[in-house]
Design a protein around this motif. Structure first.
Motif, PDB file in Angstrom:
ATOM      1  N   TYR A   1       0.869  -1.178   0.000  1.00  0.00           N
ATOM      2  CA  TYR A   1       0.000   0.000   0.000  1.00  0.00           C
ATOM      3  C   TYR A   1       0.904   1.225   0.000  1.00  0.00           C
ATOM      4  CZ  TYR A   1      -3.030   3.659   1.978  1.00  0.00           C
ATOM      5  OH  TYR A   1      -3.705   4.824   2.230  1.00  0.00           O
TER       6      TYR A   1
ATOM      7  N   ILE B   1       2.197   7.191   2.915  1.00  0.00           N
ATOM      8  CA  ILE B   1       2.299   6.056   3.845  1.00  0.00           C
ATOM      9  C   ILE B   1       2.540   4.801   3.010  1.00  0.00           C
ATOM     10  CG2 ILE B   1       1.083   4.593   5.499  1.00  0.00           C
ATOM     11  CD1 ILE B   1      -0.396   7.040   6.472  1.00  0.00           C
TER      12      ILE B   1
ATOM     13  N   ARG C   1       2.931   0.610   3.307  1.00  0.00           N
ATOM     14  CA  ARG C   1       2.739  -0.584   4.135  1.00  0.00           C
ATOM     15  C   ARG C   1       2.847  -1.813   3.236  1.00  0.00           C
ATOM     16  NH1 ARG C   1       0.533   0.980   9.065  1.00  0.00           N
ATOM     17  NH2 ARG C   1      -0.521   2.994   9.071  1.00  0.00           N
ATOM     18  N   ASP C   2       3.421  -2.885   3.757  1.00  0.00           N
ATOM     19  CA  ASP C   2       3.498  -4.142   3.010  1.00  0.00           C
ATOM     20  C   ASP C   2       3.247  -5.295   3.964  1.00  0.00           C
ATOM     21  OD1 ASP C   2       3.683  -5.796   0.888  1.00  0.00           O
ATOM     22  OD2 ASP C   2       5.816  -5.472   0.484  1.00  0.00           O
ATOM     23  N   ASN C   3       2.716  -6.403   3.406  1.00  0.00           N
ATOM     24  CA  ASN C   3       2.383  -7.563   4.240  1.00  0.00           C
ATOM     25  C   ASN C   3       2.758  -8.836   3.517  1.00  0.00           C
ATOM     26  OD1 ASN C   3      -0.265  -8.888   2.962  1.00  0.00           O
ATOM     27  ND2 ASN C   3      -0.429  -6.648   2.736  1.00  0.00           N
TER      28      ASN C   3
ATOM     29  N   GLU D   1       1.124  -7.712   8.371  1.00  0.00           N
ATOM     30  CA  GLU D   1       1.935  -6.539   8.053  1.00  0.00           C
ATOM     31  C   GLU D   1       3.306  -6.662   8.734  1.00  0.00           C
ATOM     32  OE1 GLU D   1       1.806  -2.072   9.579  1.00  0.00           O
ATOM     33  OE2 GLU D   1       0.189  -2.442   8.125  1.00  0.00           O
TER      34      GLU D   1
ATOM     35  N   SER E   1       5.984  -0.734   7.863  1.00  0.00           N
ATOM     36  CA  SER E   1       5.159   0.446   7.588  1.00  0.00           C
ATOM     37  C   SER E   1       6.046   1.683   7.727  1.00  0.00           C
ATOM     38  CB  SER E   1       3.976   0.518   8.561  1.00  0.00           C
ATOM     39  OG  SER E   1       4.419   0.502   9.893  1.00  0.00           O
TER      40      SER E   1
ATOM     41  N   ARG F   1       3.977   9.938  12.434  1.00  0.00           N
ATOM     42  CA  ARG F   1       4.250   8.489  12.391  1.00  0.00           C
ATOM     43  C   ARG F   1       3.520   7.749  13.510  1.00  0.00           C
ATOM     44  NH1 ARG F   1       9.229   5.747  13.570  1.00  0.00           N
ATOM     45  NH2 ARG F   1       9.804   7.498  14.916  1.00  0.00           N
TER      46      ARG F   1
ATOM     47  N   CYS G   1       2.768   3.968  12.266  1.00  0.00           N
ATOM     48  CA  CYS G   1       3.803   3.481  11.343  1.00  0.00           C
ATOM     49  C   CYS G   1       5.073   3.167  12.122  1.00  0.00           C
ATOM     50  CB  CYS G   1       4.102   4.522  10.265  1.00  0.00           C
ATOM     51  SG  CYS G   1       2.729   4.777   9.105  1.00  0.00           S
ATOM     52  N   GLU G   2       5.801   2.139  11.653  1.00  0.00           N
ATOM     53  CA  GLU G   2       7.013   1.711  12.365  1.00  0.00           C
ATOM     54  C   GLU G   2       8.190   2.641  12.059  1.00  0.00           C
ATOM     55  OE1 GLU G   2       9.826  -2.294  12.868  1.00  0.00           O
ATOM     56  OE2 GLU G   2       8.205  -2.244  11.391  1.00  0.00           O
TER      57      GLU G   2
ATOM     58  N   CYS H   1      12.318  -3.163   3.712  1.00  0.00           N
ATOM     59  CA  CYS H   1      11.492  -4.353   3.478  1.00  0.00           C
ATOM     60  C   CYS H   1      12.298  -5.627   3.695  1.00  0.00           C
ATOM     61  CB  CYS H   1      10.910  -4.321   2.062  1.00  0.00           C
ATOM     62  SG  CYS H   1       9.586  -3.112   1.838  1.00  0.00           S
TER      63      CYS H   1
END
Length: 460
Positions: A242, A258, A260-262, A267, A270, A299, A304-305, A350
């Motif tokens: 995302y 923003i 985000r990935d899962n 997830e 982020s 954040r 978000c991380e 990632c």
């Protein structure tokens, strides 16, 4: 008149053990018993006090051990968290070192290729010179022989000279071809390097031109478009990701993008992005650190991380121009990068975060097999509240019991004091009774003295 036996029941009550009449005497020497039920009750209450004190000590010990266990659990959690963060940092350092090694290897390979090309050219020239010298020697020898046998071998020598000339020309052509090929390779390498340098110069010129020609707002929007287009070009690398504008300003501020990935529905990374650019003509020159506090706030509000500032501010800073700048010493998991590191940083975060996905899955499985941590804390707080309430009630009852025991002890002390005083008075009375004599009784009373004398005479 007789001495009557009796029992002391309490500090105000004496119980006669036999019938008595007027004039009978209560002689303390005839005291048969003292009712010890009150004293035994006091002893029992004293034991209860000791039991309650021991119960209090055990409860305090339990509270202390419980607090120590909670502190130890929290310390273990912080230690594991620090280990994971140290491992991630170490992996980043290792990746950076690996990239530097690859660059060094490529440079060494290019240097080696250049050296080999130069060596090949030198060897070819040397071979040509040696061949020419050899051929010249042969021609000289042939000329000497031809002079001796000119009449016989003129045609043959001409043919031989022609053949050698052709060989020389062929070798010369080969050498020239090798030299030309080497020059072409060198030219291609130079053109490749020049093209790469031109691309870098064009990119730098592009951003400088943007800074000069546009307002600060337009620059920021253009940088956002640049990053958005850069991500769209590599989106196939992140099929589940995302990456959208942050349009939620309900908290008073918002970031720019923003990410985000899962994986497998979980997830694992982020990132909150903020893009900042500034024209050379802007009167107030901002610094990257001016925007970190607000970025950290955005954040946290968007859960978000990581937080990343994509910036062209402080354009002459060697710190920011040399690569990814870690700001974790000011704010957790915070980085500042130039636009060219936008996609590499996403790939790096990632890759790093995916390695912790197994740990997250294991943690979820462990939580499902045991207990829900949140519910555990709620039940723990509920237990602490109920325990505290019961403790306060028990404490109040305990204090009330202590007060009653203290009152009973005070009453017993008064009874003891009364009995001691009564015993002393009875002792004094007994002493006086034993010291009583007819002489003392009739002293100053002639009538009684005469009566006692008469009774004594009659008895005789």
């Amino acid at each position: 008149m007789k001495k009557i036996k009796f029992t002391v029941k309490d500090k105000t009550t004496l119980v006669l053990d036999e019938n008595a009449e007027a004039g009978d005497i209560l002689d303390l020497a005839n005291l048969t018993a003292i009712d010890a039920s009150g004293i035994e009750n006091s002893i029992a209450q004293g034991k209860e006090k000791l039991y309650n004190e021991k119960l209090k000590n055990e409860r305090e010990k339990f509270d202390l051990e419980k607090e120590q266990l909670l502190q130890k659990a929290n310390a273990d959690y912080q230690q594991e968290k620090l280990k994971i963060e140290n491992k991630n940092q170490q992996k980043l350092i290792q990746l950076e070192a690996s990239l530097k090694d690859e660059i060094a290897k490529l440079k060494a390979a290019l240097d080696k290729k250049d050296a080999e090309t130069q060596l090949a050219v030198q060897n070819a020239v040397a071979a040509k010179d040696a061949t020419i010298q050899d051929l010249s020697n042969q021609v000289q020898n042939s000329n000497t022989k031809l002079e001796l046998e000119l009449s016989k071998a003129k045609a043959e020598s001409e043919k031989l000279i022609n053949e050698k000339a052709m060989e020389i020309q062929d070798l010369t052509n080969k050498v020239e071809n090798a030299i030309n090929q080497a020059k072409i390779s060198e030219t291609n390498l130079k053109e490749s390097y020049a093209l790469q340098l031109k691309e870098k110069d064009d990119q730098i010129g592009y951003y400088k031109d943007l800074k000069v020609r546009m307002s600060t707002k337009m620059l920021g929007e253009t940088l956002e478009e640049h990053c958005h287009n850069a991500f769209e070009q590599v989106r196939p690398m992140f099929p589940n990701a995302y990456f959208e504008k942050d349009n939620d300003a309900s908290s008073g501020s918002k970031g720019d993008f923003i990410f985000r990935d899962n994986a497998d529905g979980m997830e694992y990374v982020s990132i909150m992005f903020e893009m900042k650019n500034e024209a050379d003509a802007t009167e107030k020159k901002h610094k990257n650190d001016d925007f970190l506090k607000e970025l950290d706030k955005d954040r946290n509000e968007k859960n978000c991380e990581y937080a990343v500032l994509v910036s062209t501010l402080e354009k002459d800073s060697e710190l920011y121009n040399n690569g990814i700048v870690d700001k974790c010493h000011k704010y957790p998991k915070m980085f500042v990068i130039r636009p060219q590191f936008f996609i590499p940083l996403i790939q790096l975060l990632c890759t790093t975060s995916k390695k912790s996905l197994d740990y997250k899955k294991a943690l979820v499985e462990a939580q499902n097999r045991s207990i829900d941590v949140t519910h555990f804390e709620e039940r723990l707080n509920e237990f602490k509240d109920k325990f505290g309430k019961n403790y306060r009630l028990a404490h109040d009852n305990f204090n009330s019991a202590i007060d009653q025991i203290d009152k009973s002890i005070a009453a017993l002390n008064k009874t003891k004091e009364f009995l001691l005083k009564s015993e002393n008075n009875l002792r004094l009375a007994n002493d006086k009774a034993e010291d009583l004599s007819i002489k003392k009784l009739t002293k100053g009373n002639p009538t009684m003295a005469a009566e006692f004398k008469r009774v004594s005479t009659d008895a005789a």
